[in-house]
Design a protein around this motif. Structure first.
Motif, PDB file in Angstrom:
ATOM      1  N   HIS A   5       0.818  -1.209   0.000  1.00 24.16           N
ATOM      2  CA  HIS A   5       0.000   0.000   0.000  1.00 24.16           C
ATOM      3  C   HIS A   5       0.854   1.262   0.000  1.00 24.16           C
ATOM      4  O   HIS A   5       0.463   2.276  -0.559  1.00 24.16           O
ATOM      5  N   ALA A   6       1.996   1.206   0.663  1.00 16.69           N
ATOM      6  CA  ALA A   6       2.945   2.328   0.670  1.00 16.69           C
ATOM      7  C   ALA A   6       4.107   1.974  -0.249  1.00 16.69           C
ATOM      8  O   ALA A   6       4.871   1.046   0.037  1.00 16.69           O
ATOM      9  N   LYS A   7       4.218   2.694  -1.354  1.00 14.11           N
ATOM     10  CA  LYS A   7       5.276   2.412  -2.318  1.00 14.11           C
ATOM     11  C   LYS A   7       6.011   3.705  -2.644  1.00 14.11           C
ATOM     12  O   LYS A   7       5.386   4.718  -2.945  1.00 14.11           O
ATOM     13  N   GLY A   8       7.335   3.679  -2.559  1.00 19.74           N
ATOM     14  CA  GLY A   8       8.133   4.848  -2.898  1.00 19.74           C
ATOM     15  C   GLY A   8       8.762   5.481  -1.669  1.00 19.74           C
ATOM     16  O   GLY A   8       8.936   4.829  -0.631  1.00 19.74           O
ATOM     17  N   GLU A   9       9.101   6.779  -1.795  1.00 24.99           N
ATOM     18  CA  GLU A   9       9.782   7.493  -0.717  1.00 24.99           C
ATOM     19  C   GLU A   9       8.792   8.353   0.063  1.00 24.99           C
ATOM     20  O   GLU A   9       7.888   8.971  -0.514  1.00 24.99           O
ATOM     21  N   PHE A  10       9.001   8.402   1.383  1.00 25.13           N
ATOM     22  CA  PHE A  10       8.112   9.151   2.262  1.00 25.13           C
ATOM     23  C   PHE A  10       8.935   9.948   3.264  1.00 25.13           C
ATOM     24  O   PHE A  10       9.943   9.466   3.784  1.00 25.13           O
ATOM     25  N   TYR A  11       8.480  11.167   3.523  1.00 19.67           N
ATOM     26  CA  TYR A  11       9.023  11.989   4.603  1.00 19.67           C
ATOM     27  C   TYR A  11       8.089  11.840   5.796  1.00 19.67           C
ATOM     28  O   TYR A  11       6.883  12.100   5.686  1.00 19.67           O
ATOM     29  N   VAL A  12       8.643  11.421   6.930  1.00 20.84           N
ATOM     30  CA  VAL A  12       7.821  11.022   8.075  1.00 20.84           C
ATOM     31  C   VAL A  12       7.874  12.070   9.180  1.00 20.84           C
ATOM     32  O   VAL A  12       8.969  12.384   9.688  1.00 20.84           O
ATOM     33  N   PRO A  13       6.723  12.631   9.579  1.00 23.70           N
ATOM     34  CA  PRO A  13       6.695  13.587  10.688  1.00 23.70           C
ATOM     35  C   PRO A  13       6.738  12.865  12.030  1.00 23.70           C
ATOM     36  O   PRO A  13       6.046  11.867  12.237  1.00 23.70           O
ATOM     37  N   MET A  14       7.551  13.379  12.959  1.00 27.71           N
ATOM     38  CA  MET A  14       7.667  12.774  14.284  1.00 27.71           C
ATOM     39  C   MET A  14       7.601  13.878  15.334  1.00 27.71           C
ATOM     40  O   MET A  14       8.382  14.833  15.289  1.00 27.71           O
ATOM     41  N   ALA A  15       6.656  13.767  16.252  1.00 26.25           N
ATOM     42  CA  ALA A  15       6.490  14.755  17.320  1.00 26.25           C
ATOM     43  C   ALA A  15       7.082  14.203  18.603  1.00 26.25           C
ATOM     44  O   ALA A  15       6.660  13.154  19.094  1.00 26.25           O
ATOM     45  N   THR A  16       8.074  14.909  19.146  1.00 23.15           N
ATOM     46  CA  THR A  16       8.767  14.400  20.330  1.00 23.15           C
ATOM     47  C   THR A  16       9.480  15.539  21.047  1.00 23.15           C
ATOM     48  O   THR A  16       9.716  16.604  20.472  1.00 23.15           O
ATOM     49  N   THR A  17       9.814  15.309  22.298  1.00 20.93           N
ATOM     50  CA  THR A  17      10.661  16.239  23.047  1.00 20.93           C
ATOM     51  C   THR A  17      12.010  15.596  23.382  1.00 20.93           C
ATOM     52  O   THR A  17      12.786  16.150  24.154  1.00 20.93           O
ATOM     53  N   GLU A  18      12.279  14.434  22.815  1.00 18.15           N
ATOM     54  CA  GLU A  18      13.529  13.722  23.091  1.00 18.15           C
ATOM     55  C   GLU A  18      14.567  14.041  22.030  1.00 18.15           C
ATOM     56  O   GLU A  18      14.449  13.610  20.870  1.00 18.15           O
ATOM     57  N   GLY A  19      15.580  14.767  22.391  1.00 16.82           N
ATOM     58  CA  GLY A  19      16.657  15.057  21.475  1.00 16.82           C
ATOM     59  C   GLY A  19      17.353  13.791  21.014  1.00 16.82           C
ATOM     60  O   GLY A  19      17.407  12.802  21.757  1.00 16.82           O
ATOM     61  N   THR A  20      17.869  13.793  19.816  1.00 17.72           N
ATOM     62  CA  THR A  20      18.547  12.713  19.094  1.00 17.72           C
ATOM     63  C   THR A  20      17.588  11.724  18.452  1.00 17.72           C
ATOM     64  O   THR A  20      18.016  10.950  17.595  1.00 17.72           O
ATOM     65  N   LEU A  21      16.315  11.720  18.853  1.00 17.43           N
ATOM     66  CA  LEU A  21      15.401  10.713  18.320  1.00 17.43           C
ATOM     67  C   LEU A  21      15.215  10.887  16.818  1.00 17.43           C
ATOM     68  O   LEU A  21      15.350   9.939  16.040  1.00 17.43           O
TER      69      LEU A  21
END
Length: 388
Positions: free
Chosen positions: A73-89
């Protein structure tokens, strides 16, 4: 007597009522809510998502990728949003995505799909409970028809039975379309149980949840039988690429994994990987998922091997990934934008979202495991992960 939080019986989801509550809490606690009060989502659109709407808790959002995915269902390249307060993640997941991209991408498959509600029926003795179980099997077609009459997208797949003492636990398994489906299956199961109660030859007592659905908590039952989507992400990493990008060899990484499996076993862990909860939580917050479902969704089973050419094969199985592309918090302003960024908002997109999350988890698994082995895990946190 304690002061009551301001509330409108006519329309409680308005900017005016939110401001009234901020003023109230400022008076009660002497705290300024200038940041809580700055948000872009319309107050009226929070109805059904929160009560006593007062403002917004803003979580930093980072972008990772692109990650290359070979899914159904997911084919190709994706930019993924990530919400966090943990640095380095974010940096760590981004590094893992680069490794996977240069290795040819991640193959991801959704291999099972089920959401449960598990009522329990109590009887005078175990034989009565056993007879009831036979009746349920004989009348499954009608129970299925009644349950599915309450929902447009929910389908009753099967009913598992678990006997103990004079009780019989029925685990109703539904597919739920693009919704996570907990409320959907609760309503459908309740209607089915009421029909069972009315049509069974003797009087029945039941509780809608006997806890075997394990809502908002992990269980071994879910690891074996699936709750939500069962997702498997796998990739083969060339040995030379693993060394050049991560600074570790396939042999060393495989040996470390064998050692960590023993540690996981001794600790009684629900997860044989490194940190699937990090990536899943960050994407859940960004895309409006029910974050409490991380309790179930973060369970994972990892497997690794080295082929005859020295390439490192790794797979991670997430047996209980509970996600939605429609309903719940997915339609809120920033959450919808993040889903749209992935091409995952709306109907017909939930398997695509599940595949993207599975691939992201694998990226984080590779990055952290390599960082621990290479000795730069602590240094990275010292450099990027401490907000002083």
């Amino acid at each position: 007597m304690s002061a009551s939080i301001p509330r409108s019986k006519v329309n409680d989801h308005t900017p005016e009522m939110a401001q009234a509550r901020r003023q109230f809490v400022e008076q009660q606690t002497n705290t300024c809510l200038s940041h809580v009060g700055r948000y872009s989502l319309p107050a009226e659109e929070t109805m059904g998502n929160i009560e006593h709407f007062t403002g917004a808790a803003q979580v930093p959002l980072g972008l990772t990728g692109p990650i290359l995915i070979d899914g159904e269902h997911a084919k190709g390249e994706f930019y993924v949003p990530m919400a966090t307060t943990e640095g380095t993640l974010v940096a760590s997941y981004n590094r893992g995505m680069r490794l996977l991209r240069e290795s040819g991408g991640v193959k991801v498959s959704v291999v099972d799909d089920a959401m449960q509600r598990a009522p329990v029926f109590a009887f005078n003795d175990a034989r009565e409970a056993r007879e009831f179980g036979v009746w349920v099997q004989d009348n499954f077609s009608e129970i299925k028809k009644i349950a599915e009459g309450s929902t447009r997208s929910g389908k009753l797949r099967n009913i598992e039975q678990y006997a103990a003492a004079r009780m019989l636990y029925l685990r109703f398994n539904f597919t739920t379309g693009d919704a996570a489906g907990q409320n959907m299956v609760s309503k459908a199961t309740y209607i089915a149980c009421e029909w069972i109660k009315e049509n069974y030859p003797q009087a029945l007592k039941y509780t809608l949840s006997g806890a075997m659905d394990t809502d908002k908590k992990h269980s071994q039952l879910n690891t074996l039988h699936t709750r939500g989507k069962r997702v498997i992400a796998e990739a083969t990493i060339p040995g030379d690429l693993l060394k050049s990008l991560m600074g570790v060899s396939p042999d060393a990484l495989l040996k470390m994994r064998a050692i960590s499996q023993v540690g996981n076993f001794m600790a009684g862990s629900i997860n044989t990987g490194a940190h699937s909860a990090n990536g899943i939580t960050a994407i859940f917050i960004a895309t409006g998922q029910d974050v409490a479902n991380v309790a179930e969704s973060s369970a994972a089973v990892t497997y690794a091997d080295i082929d005859d050419h020295g390439n490192y094969y790794i797979a991670i199985t997430i047996p209980s990934l509970i996600v939605a592309s429609y309903g719940g918090g997915t339609a809120l302003a920033t959450q919808r934008e993040c889903l749209e960024m992935l091409g995952c908002y709306g109907k017909g997109k939930v398997y695509k979202l599940a595949e993207i999350i599975g691939a992201t988890v694998l990226a984080g698994e590779l990055s952290l495991s390599s960082a621990i082995l290479a000795g730069d895990w602590v240094d990275s946190h010292e450099k990027h992960g401490r907000n002083r």
